[in-house]
Write a protein that holds these residues in place. Structure first.
Motif, short mmCIF file in Angstrom:
data_model
loop_
_atom_site.label_atom_id
_atom_site.label_comp_id
_atom_site.label_asym_id
_atom_site.label_seq_id
_atom_site.Cartn_x
_atom_site.Cartn_y
_atom_site.Cartn_z
N SER A 39 0.81 -1.22 0.00
CA SER A 39 0.00 0.00 0.00
C SER A 39 0.84 1.26 0.00
CB SER A 39 -0.91 0.04 1.24
OG SER A 39 -1.72 -1.10 1.35
N VAL A 40 2.02 1.20 0.59
CA VAL A 40 2.87 2.37 0.76
C VAL A 40 3.50 2.78 -0.57
CG1 VAL A 40 5.05 3.14 1.79
CG2 VAL A 40 3.38 1.88 3.18
N PHE A 41 3.55 4.08 -0.85
CA PHE A 41 4.43 4.57 -1.91
C PHE A 41 5.28 5.69 -1.32
CE2 PHE A 41 0.56 7.04 -2.55
CZ PHE A 41 0.97 8.31 -2.93
N PRO A 42 6.60 5.49 -1.26
CA PRO A 42 7.50 6.42 -0.57
C PRO A 42 7.33 7.87 -1.04
CG PRO A 42 8.66 4.41 -1.11
CD PRO A 42 7.33 4.32 -1.79
N GLY A 43 7.25 8.75 -0.06
CA GLY A 43 7.09 10.17 -0.35
C GLY A 43 5.65 10.62 -0.44
N GLY A 44 4.71 9.68 -0.54
CA GLY A 44 3.31 10.03 -0.73
C GLY A 44 2.66 10.54 0.54
N THR A 45 1.71 11.44 0.37
CA THR A 45 0.94 11.96 1.50
C THR A 45 -0.39 12.50 1.00
OG1 THR A 45 0.97 13.54 3.33
CG2 THR A 45 2.05 14.23 1.32
N ALA A 46 -1.42 12.40 1.84
CA ALA A 46 -2.73 12.97 1.54
C ALA A 46 -3.40 13.29 2.87
CB ALA A 46 -3.60 11.99 0.74
N ASP A 47 -4.22 14.35 2.87
CA ASP A 47 -4.82 14.75 4.14
C ASP A 47 -6.30 15.10 4.03
OD1 ASP A 47 -4.72 17.15 2.78
OD2 ASP A 47 -3.39 18.16 4.20
N ALA A 48 -7.00 14.49 3.06
CA ALA A 48 -8.45 14.68 2.97
C ALA A 48 -9.13 13.94 4.11
CB ALA A 48 -8.96 14.18 1.62
N ASN A 49 -10.38 14.26 4.38
CA ASN A 49 -11.08 13.67 5.52
C ASN A 49 -11.12 12.14 5.46
OD1 ASN A 49 -11.66 16.11 6.76
ND2 ASN A 49 -13.62 16.35 5.71
N GLU A 50 -11.57 11.59 4.33
CA GLU A 50 -11.68 10.15 4.21
C GLU A 50 -10.41 9.52 3.65
OE1 GLU A 50 -13.80 12.17 2.55
OE2 GLU A 50 -15.65 12.07 3.73
N HIS A 51 -9.51 10.34 3.19
CA HIS A 51 -8.38 9.83 2.40
C HIS A 51 -7.10 10.49 2.91
CE1 HIS A 51 -6.24 9.46 -1.70
NE2 HIS A 51 -6.29 8.27 -1.15
N ARG A 52 -6.46 9.84 3.90
CA ARG A 52 -5.26 10.44 4.46
C ARG A 52 -4.24 9.37 4.80
NH1 ARG A 52 -9.45 11.37 8.11
NH2 ARG A 52 -9.26 10.37 10.16
N PHE A 53 -3.00 9.69 4.49
CA PHE A 53 -1.87 8.82 4.78
C PHE A 53 -0.62 9.68 4.71
CE2 PHE A 53 -3.00 8.43 0.27
CZ PHE A 53 -1.83 8.84 -0.34
#
Length: 332
Positions: free
Chosen positions: A170-184
């Protein structure tokens, strides 16, 4: 360097989900034909929560029964052809229903983490059993979180271990997201390679019971996303995705960030992103990486991306194409 070609086998999730025929069955048939001609294995992360929604709601429409049957037959055909079937979960399907000829989507529980831990254990058992019953007992040992939302991993680790799923991708290095339902947040993950881990898939732990085989990623400038938008709007028929639905767009803050400064993107075979395949391969080779994990979605492929993918798969690269099965030995 090994190459893994992985597909998230799923519908769209917004108000326009698309049809099973155009978003899943037909583009997957094209992939199967290409794979057979080249003699390569593919990996399909099947959104099994969607399958169970079809089964649950099929009493309401003969079309849902036909869709369920078509998907099950295709999954079986994929397994018989030597492709891997792995676990993919978009848990919001638990809250969706079929009404007035379409799916009424409710994505408030988009993340598996939105369920209580005992319910997560139950769902993973139901999902893995369903998928193994369709594909066979030799499948379903790797996991990809819906929307890459795999954190905090400790909330789902016991459920995955209980169904003997110990590889995550699931991980992709460097990736980030901060939406309510979609964050990592994967910024702490190593740039290349794969690793064992315990409670955090971005933190290697040589004694961990899980193995992370991350999706490959590459840094992209804001201009890439402007070119992507241009390609979709003006690229003509070759740029048109096969799926007949519409994706949920990124959160507003994520979109502003991508259009204003450099970010990380998965190495993908989808649409215009397939134009990065050659460059990413060279980058990973120069870095001495052990594998290049490419992600795609049957629904998001296009004539353009199929051509790019076929050109990318030289004879040497075809020989180096594998699934996740070889990685099981690292967990012994």
């Amino acid at each position: 360097m090994k190459i893994l070609l992985t597909l998230d086998y799923e519908l769209f999730f917004g108000t326009q989900t698309g049809s099973t025929e155009h978003s899943i069955i037909r583009p997957t048939e094209q992939l199967m034909q290409m794979a057979q001609a080249l003699g390569i294995p593919l990996v399909f992360f099947v959104d099994v929560a969607y399958l169970l929604a079809l089964k649950r709601e099929m009493r309401k429409s003969p079309q849902l029964a036909r869709d369920y049957d078509a998907v099950c037959k295709q999954i079986q055909a994929l397994g018989h052809a030597g492709h891997e079937i792995q676990l993919h979960i978009h848990s919001h399907w638990e809250d969706c229903e079929w009404s007035s000829g379409s799916w009424q989507m409710d994505t408030r529980r988009y993340r598996l983490h939105d369920f209580p831990e005992d319910e997560i254990v139950r769902l993973c058992k139901v999902y893995s059993d369903e998928l193994r019953n369709i594909a066979g007992p030799d499948h379903v040992f790797a996991y990809r979180a819906g929307g890459w939302v795999v954190q905090p991993f400790e909330k789902i680790s016991a459920a995955l271990a209980a169904v003997n799923v110990r590889i995550d991708s699931s991980v992709f290095p460097g990736g980030t997201a901060d939406a309510n339902e979609h964050r990592f947040d994967f910024r702490a993950a190593p740039s290349h390679g794969h690793w064992r881990f315990s409670n955090d898939p971005t933190q290697p732990d040589p004694s961990g019971q899980f193995l992370e085989v991350p999706i490959s990623s590459t840094a992209v400038p804001p201009s890439f996303f402007w070119r992507l938008a241009w390609h979709k709007k003006l690229g003509g028929a070759t740029a048109r995705q096969f799926g007949d639905g519409r994706a949920i767009g990124p959160g507003k803050s994520d979109m502003i960030r991508k259009l204003s400064r450099a970010s990380h993107s998965v190495v993908s075979m989808d649409g215009f992103k397939s134009s990065m395949l050659e460059t990413a391969h060279r980058q990973y080779e120069r870095a001495g990486a052990s594998e290049l994990v490419v992600i795609g979605h049957p629904k998001a492929l296009s004539p353009y991306s199929m051509v790019k993918l076929q050109r990318f798969l030289t004879e040497q690269r075809c020989r180096n194409t594998v699934g996740y099965r070889p990685y099981l030995a690292e967990l012994l």
